[in-house]
Design a protein around this motif. Structure first.
Motif, PDB file in Angstrom:
ATOM      1  N   PRO A 231      -4.327  -3.734   2.568  1.00 55.41           N
ATOM      2  CA  PRO A 231      -5.778  -3.616   2.693  1.00 55.41           C
ATOM      3  C   PRO A 231      -6.238  -2.618   3.749  1.00 55.41           C
ATOM      4  O   PRO A 231      -7.309  -2.041   3.630  1.00 55.41           O
ATOM      5  CB  PRO A 231      -6.204  -5.042   3.068  1.00 55.41           C
ATOM      6  N   ASP A 232      -5.416  -2.390   4.788  1.00 60.31           N
ATOM      7  CA  ASP A 232      -5.833  -1.437   5.822  1.00 60.31           C
ATOM      8  C   ASP A 232      -5.431  -0.009   5.487  1.00 60.31           C
ATOM      9  O   ASP A 232      -5.676   0.918   6.268  1.00 60.31           O
ATOM     10  CB  ASP A 232      -5.292  -1.832   7.200  1.00 60.31           C
ATOM     11  N   GLY A 233      -4.825   0.171   4.300  1.00 62.00           N
ATOM     12  CA  GLY A 233      -4.490   1.517   3.841  1.00 62.00           C
ATOM     13  C   GLY A 233      -3.285   2.140   4.502  1.00 62.00           C
ATOM     14  O   GLY A 233      -3.043   3.341   4.365  1.00 62.00           O
ATOM     15  N   LYS A 234      -2.454   1.345   5.184  1.00 63.21           N
ATOM     16  CA  LYS A 234      -1.341   1.910   5.943  1.00 63.21           C
ATOM     17  C   LYS A 234       0.032   1.618   5.335  1.00 63.21           C
ATOM     18  O   LYS A 234       1.049   1.827   5.981  1.00 63.21           O
ATOM     19  CB  LYS A 234      -1.375   1.369   7.376  1.00 63.21           C
ATOM     20  N   GLY A 235       0.088   1.137   4.130  1.00 65.16           N
ATOM     21  CA  GLY A 235       1.388   0.837   3.547  1.00 65.16           C
ATOM     22  C   GLY A 235       1.246   0.152   2.209  1.00 65.16           C
ATOM     23  O   GLY A 235       0.187   0.189   1.569  1.00 65.16           O
ATOM     24  N   TRP A 236       2.341  -0.503   1.808  1.00 63.38           N
ATOM     25  CA  TRP A 236       2.385  -1.157   0.504  1.00 63.38           C
ATOM     26  C   TRP A 236       2.940  -2.563   0.695  1.00 63.38           C
ATOM     27  O   TRP A 236       3.935  -2.760   1.399  1.00 63.38           O
ATOM     28  CB  TRP A 236       3.281  -0.368  -0.450  1.00 63.38           C
ATOM     29  N   VAL A 237       2.283  -3.522   0.088  1.00 67.86           N
ATOM     30  CA  VAL A 237       2.710  -4.918   0.198  1.00 67.86           C
ATOM     31  C   VAL A 237       3.488  -5.279  -1.064  1.00 67.86           C
ATOM     32  O   VAL A 237       3.022  -5.018  -2.175  1.00 67.86           O
ATOM     33  CB  VAL A 237       1.493  -5.848   0.371  1.00 67.86           C
ATOM     34  N   PRO A 238       4.672  -5.867  -0.939  1.00 69.37           N
ATOM     35  CA  PRO A 238       5.529  -6.067  -2.107  1.00 69.37           C
ATOM     36  C   PRO A 238       5.079  -7.167  -3.053  1.00 69.37           C
ATOM     37  O   PRO A 238       4.306  -8.061  -2.698  1.00 69.37           O
ATOM     38  CB  PRO A 238       6.889  -6.420  -1.484  1.00 69.37           C
ATOM     39  N   ASN A 239       5.603  -7.066  -4.246  1.00 74.33           N
ATOM     40  CA  ASN A 239       5.421  -8.074  -5.292  1.00 74.33           C
ATOM     41  C   ASN A 239       6.222  -9.326  -4.907  1.00 74.33           C
ATOM     42  O   ASN A 239       7.395  -9.231  -4.551  1.00 74.33           O
ATOM     43  CB  ASN A 239       5.945  -7.489  -6.616  1.00 74.33           C
TER      44      ASN A 239
END
Length: 313
Positions: A231-239
């Protein structure tokens, strides 16, 4: 000319009626009515302490730049596509924190996203998940927070452009996306599964990060838990569904182990914000972590949004 004037008057009247209707429908007590808490027993502070850990309260509300995670002076900046939110002071300070709140004020905030002053809270505060926590447990959490040290100082105001800086607009968002129902166990599932459902979807609020969102910032239910951009645009959260690129090959015990130690089955370790989540969830019991794993193993395999390729290979 007379016809044009009548049309203009009609349009103005309809606009006024629409605005009045929006104002009524988005009233905080209309769109998210407060739960009836009744008389509550004496609070269980130890249970409140566990909820504090499960909810990751210190991760957002601890004052940045100091090591004591129980000094809840707020101030952490949370980036979003809508602007920057600043986590507030929730210490027992009577002027700058929530020291003057009553139990009902706290329950209303956590379960409905409404402040003691009767204003909407922005859903960057995950009351969309915390609403599953029953009032008795919220009273326990409030009692625990009141045992912590008061911290002086208010957080900076949110930095939001128009129209997101108008809190009444959040009422419209709630009309579209906020389900204020509390947790009800599924009689067709085991006690362990129900406990896991509650911890993952309620205090743990795992879907708040592990889901992609629509243009209005609401979780896309079709891809809930299937990962997406941070949400903060700094990465990717996994499935974390049972998809092949998620937890499909993990055992229940391996998921529980990660929640306790931060280690994956391949002996890698989690980092970033997930490291803080593990520090919090590690304070729960082994039975609670296994319950969370039981629930996560029951999620169907869902393919989330495509992860962007890394620049430069």
């Amino acid at each position: 000319m007379l016809l044009l004037r009548r049309l203009l008057v009609t349009l103005v009247a309809l606009a006024a009626l629409g605005l009045a209707g929006f104002y009524v429908l988005t009233d905080p007590r209309v769109v998210s009515p407060a739960p009836q808490i009744g008389a509550l027993p004496a609070p269980d502070i130890e249970n409140g302490k566990l909820l504090f850990a499960a909810g990751g309260c210190s991760s957002c509300h601890a004052t940045p730049g100091q090591d004591d995670k129980l000094r809840l002076g707020g101030g952490l900046a949370l980036g979003s596509p809508f602007g920057s939110f600043h986590a507030p002071n929730i210490s027992p300070h009577t002027r700058d924190g929530i020291g003057n709140w009553g139990v009902k004020d706290f329950v209303d905030a956590m379960a409905t996203g409404v402040s003691p002053a009767g204003q909407h809270y922005y859903p960057a505060f995950p009351y969309t998940s915390y609403r599953l926590i029953p009032p008795k447990a919220l009273a326990d959490l409030f009692a625990y927070i009141r045992t912590l040290a008061p911290v002086e100082g208010k957080a900076a105001p949110h930095e939001l452009p128009f129209p997101f800086n108008i809190r009444r607009v959040v009422g419209g968002w709630k009309l579209l996306f906020f389900d204020g129902a509390s947790f009800k166990p599924d009689p067709g599932k085991s006690e362990e599964w129900n406990r896991g459902f509650y911890l993952v979807n309620g205090p743990g609020h795992c879907a708040e990060c592990h889901s992609s969102r629509n243009a209005l910032g609401a979780i896309i239910q079709a891809t809930r838990f299937a990962g997406g951009p941070d949400p903060d645009g700094k990465g990717w959260v996994p499935n974390i569904t049972q998809a092949e690129d998620g937890l499909g090959k993990w055992s229940k015990e391996e998921i529980a182990e990660l929640l306790k130690t931060g280690f994956t089955p391949s002996f890698d370790s989690v980092g970033g914000s997930m490291a803080a989540v593990v520090r919090n969830i590690a304070q729960l019991s082994d039975a609670d972590r296994l319950a969370m794993a039981e629930y996560l193993k029951s999620l169907p395999a869902v393919q989330g949004p495509a992860r962007p390729a890394k620049v430069g290979g």
